[in-house]
Write a protein that holds these residues in place. Structure first.
Motif, mmCIF file in Angstrom:
data_model
loop_
_atom_site.group_PDB
_atom_site.id
_atom_site.type_symbol
_atom_site.label_atom_id
_atom_site.label_comp_id
_atom_site.label_asym_id
_atom_site.label_seq_id
_atom_site.Cartn_x
_atom_site.Cartn_y
_atom_site.Cartn_z
ATOM 1 N N ARG A 193 10.461 36.583 59.009
ATOM 2 C CA ARG A 193 9.510 35.477 59.095
ATOM 3 C C ARG A 193 8.531 35.494 57.924
ATOM 4 N N ARG A 194 9.092 35.748 56.719
ATOM 5 C CA ARG A 194 8.270 35.818 55.518
ATOM 6 C C ARG A 194 9.019 35.241 54.321
ATOM 7 N N PHE A 195 8.263 34.765 53.339
ATOM 8 C CA PHE A 195 8.816 34.503 52.020
ATOM 9 C C PHE A 195 8.900 35.825 51.287
ATOM 10 N N GLU A 196 10.074 36.141 50.770
ATOM 11 C CA GLU A 196 10.289 37.433 50.092
ATOM 12 C C GLU A 196 10.852 37.215 48.696
ATOM 13 N N GLN A 205 10.828 26.725 64.577
ATOM 14 C CA GLN A 205 10.586 26.492 63.159
ATOM 15 C C GLN A 205 9.098 26.643 62.859
ATOM 16 N N TYR A 206 8.802 26.987 61.617
ATOM 17 C CA TYR A 206 7.439 26.958 61.108
ATOM 18 C C TYR A 206 7.340 25.846 60.066
ATOM 19 N N VAL A 207 6.130 25.412 59.825
ATOM 20 C CA VAL A 207 5.852 24.460 58.751
ATOM 21 C C VAL A 207 5.100 25.188 57.650
ATOM 22 N N CYS A 208 5.625 25.120 56.433
ATOM 23 C CA CYS A 208 4.873 25.582 55.263
ATOM 24 C C CYS A 208 4.291 24.343 54.591
ATOM 25 N N MET A 209 2.983 24.358 54.353
ATOM 26 C CA MET A 209 2.315 23.236 53.701
ATOM 27 C C MET A 209 1.689 23.704 52.388
ATOM 28 N N TRP A 253 3.629 35.636 53.784
ATOM 29 C CA TRP A 253 3.905 35.829 52.372
ATOM 30 C C TRP A 253 2.803 36.673 51.759
ATOM 31 N N ARG A 254 3.128 37.284 50.622
ATOM 32 C CA ARG A 254 2.121 38.043 49.890
ATOM 33 C C ARG A 254 1.718 37.240 48.666
ATOM 34 N N GLU A 255 0.449 36.891 48.615
ATOM 35 C CA GLU A 255 -0.038 36.151 47.456
ATOM 36 C C GLU A 255 0.113 37.032 46.212
ATOM 37 N N PRO A 256 0.701 36.506 45.138
ATOM 38 C CA PRO A 256 1.005 37.364 43.979
ATOM 39 C C PRO A 256 -0.245 37.780 43.215
ATOM 40 N N GLU A 266 2.345 27.829 23.384
ATOM 41 C CA GLU A 266 3.662 28.145 22.836
ATOM 42 C C GLU A 266 3.820 29.641 22.607
ATOM 43 N N ALA A 267 2.718 30.308 22.246
ATOM 44 C CA ALA A 267 2.774 31.749 22.005
ATOM 45 C C ALA A 267 2.844 32.545 23.304
ATOM 46 N N VAL A 268 2.193 32.048 24.345
ATOM 47 C CA VAL A 268 2.078 32.778 25.609
ATOM 48 C C VAL A 268 3.264 32.522 26.537
ATOM 49 N N LEU A 269 3.767 31.281 26.542
ATOM 50 C CA LEU A 269 4.776 30.868 27.523
ATOM 51 C C LEU A 269 5.995 31.787 27.620
ATOM 52 N N PRO A 270 6.564 32.288 26.498
ATOM 53 C CA PRO A 270 7.756 33.154 26.617
ATOM 54 C C PRO A 270 7.499 34.456 27.374
ATOM 55 N N PHE A 271 6.241 34.814 27.561
ATOM 56 C CA PHE A 271 5.915 36.077 28.217
ATOM 57 C C PHE A 271 5.445 35.882 29.659
ATOM 58 N N THR A 272 5.595 34.662 30.155
ATOM 59 C CA THR A 272 5.273 34.395 31.559
ATOM 60 C C THR A 272 6.540 33.953 32.278
ATOM 61 N N ARG A 273 6.515 34.029 33.581
ATOM 62 C CA ARG A 273 7.681 33.634 34.375
ATOM 63 C C ARG A 273 7.221 33.030 35.691
ATOM 64 N N PRO A 274 7.976 32.065 36.231
ATOM 65 C CA PRO A 274 7.692 31.588 37.582
ATOM 66 C C PRO A 274 8.143 32.628 38.607
ATOM 67 N N LEU A 275 7.526 32.631 39.744
ATOM 68 C CA LEU A 275 7.904 33.529 40.830
ATOM 69 C C LEU A 275 8.565 32.704 41.927
ATOM 70 N N ARG A 276 9.769 33.083 42.305
ATOM 71 C CA ARG A 276 10.519 32.331 43.314
ATOM 72 C C ARG A 276 10.702 33.181 44.567
ATOM 73 N N TYR A 277 10.319 32.633 45.688
ATOM 74 C CA TYR A 277 10.427 33.315 46.978
ATOM 75 C C TYR A 277 11.447 32.587 47.846
ATOM 76 N N ARG A 278 12.202 33.352 48.613
ATOM 77 C CA ARG A 278 13.120 32.769 49.593
ATOM 78 C C ARG A 278 12.673 33.180 50.998
ATOM 79 N N TRP A 279 12.806 32.247 51.928
ATOM 80 C CA TRP A 279 12.378 32.480 53.294
ATOM 81 C C TRP A 279 13.390 33.343 54.033
ATOM 82 N N SER A 280 12.893 34.357 54.728
ATOM 83 C CA SER A 280 13.731 35.208 55.563
ATOM 84 C C SER A 280 13.385 34.938 57.018
ATOM 85 N N ALA A 281 14.350 34.414 57.768
ATOM 86 C CA ALA A 281 14.114 34.171 59.188
ATOM 87 C C ALA A 281 13.930 35.470 59.939
ATOM 88 N N ALA A 282 14.615 36.523 59.486
ATOM 89 C CA ALA A 282 14.532 37.814 60.173
ATOM 90 C C ALA A 282 13.131 38.401 60.111
#
Length: 205
Positions: free
Chosen positions: A202-205, A93-97, A126-129, A184-200
Motif C-alpha cells: 500500500r505504498r509508492f515504491e 481502492q485509494y485515491v492519490c491526489m 510514500w516517502r517524500e524524496p 543546460e549545464a545542470v539538467l544532465p545531472f538531474t533525474r526524475p524519480l518514478r514510483y510504482r504503486w504496490s498493492a501489497a
C-alpha cells in the motif's frame, strides 16, 4: 437462490470508476467546485464537449481528462489537480491526489484518501524524496563543481504527475529559477524519480 443472491452482491464489490468517485467527492475537498459543477464536467466530457464550468470564484475550471482510474482538472489558471485510483484489493481502492501550483515555477503536493474521501496519512503511502535523490553524480565533475552546481538551485521545488494509464507517480526537480545556460549545464545531472504503486505494501515504491 443463494447463488443468485451472491451474484447480485458482486457488482457492489467491484472496483469503482473515477467518474463516480469524483462525483461523490465532498465539496470541502475542492472548495471551488460544487457537486453540480462536477456532474456537469463529467457529462460534458463523456459527450465529447469542452468540460468547462464557472466555479465559486466566478472563474472557470475545466476537466481535461477522465478515464476509469484517472482524472486531470485545470482548477484555475494557476493550479491543476490530478487524481488516480490505486488498487489495494479487489474491492478496495485509494485515491492519490496531486495538486500543482504555478508561481510561475510549478510545485506540487501529494495527498491520499480512501475511495469515500477519508484522508489518509501521506507518510504511510510514500516517502517524500530528499533533494539529493534528484541528482546523478558524474566522475567527470569535481567535488567543488558538484557542490556549486547543486547550490545554484536556490528554490528546491518539485513537480509531481500521475500516469493516466499506470499506477505510477513521477517527480521532477524544477529548475525554473535558473538562467537558460545554467539549466543546460545542470539538467544532465538531474533525474526524475518514478514510483510504482504496490498493492501489497500500500505504498509508492
Amino acid at each position: 437462490m443463494v447463488l443468485l443472491g451472491v451474484l447480485c452482491v458482486l457488482p457492489s464489490l467491484q472496483a469503482r470508476r473515477m467518474r463516480d468517485v469524483f462525483a461523490e467527492m465532498p465539496d470541502s475537498v475542492l472548495e471551488l467546485l460544487t457537486r453540480n459543477n462536477r456532474l456537469d464536467c463529467i457529462d460534458f466530457i463523456e459527450n465529447n464537449m469542452t468540460a468547462r464550468v464557472r466555479n465559486a470564484m466566478d472563474d472557470y475550471s475545466e476537466l481535461k481528462a477522465l478515464n476509469d482510474t484517472y482524472l486531470q482538472l485545470q482548477l484555475t489558471a494557476a493550479s491543476r489537480v490530478e487524481m488516480k485510483l490505486l488498487t489495494v484489493s479487489d474491492s478496495v481502492q485509494y485515491v492519490c491526489m496531486v495538486r500543482t501550483y504555478a508561481g510561475p515555477v510549478e510545485e506540487s503536493t501529494v495527498a491520499f484518501y480512501t475511495a469515500d474521501w477519508q484522508p489518509l496519512p501521506a507518510s504511510a503511502h510514500w516517502r517524500e524524496p530528499h533533494y539529493d535523490d534528484f541528482w546523478v553524480r558524474s566522475d567527470t565533475v569535481s567535488a567543488e563543481a558538484w557542490k556549486e552546481m547543486k547550490r545554484r538551485v536556490d528554490f528546491r521545488l518539485v513537480k509531481a504527475s500521475l500516469s493516466p494509464d499506470e499506477e505510477a507517480l513521477e517527480l521532477t526537480l524544477q529548475l525554473g529559477t535558473l538562467e537558460e545556460k545554467e539549466k543546460e549545464a545542470v539538467l544532465p545531472f538531474t533525474r526524475p524519480l518514478r514510483y510504482r504503486w504496490s498493492a501489497a505494501s500500500r505504498r509508492f515504491e
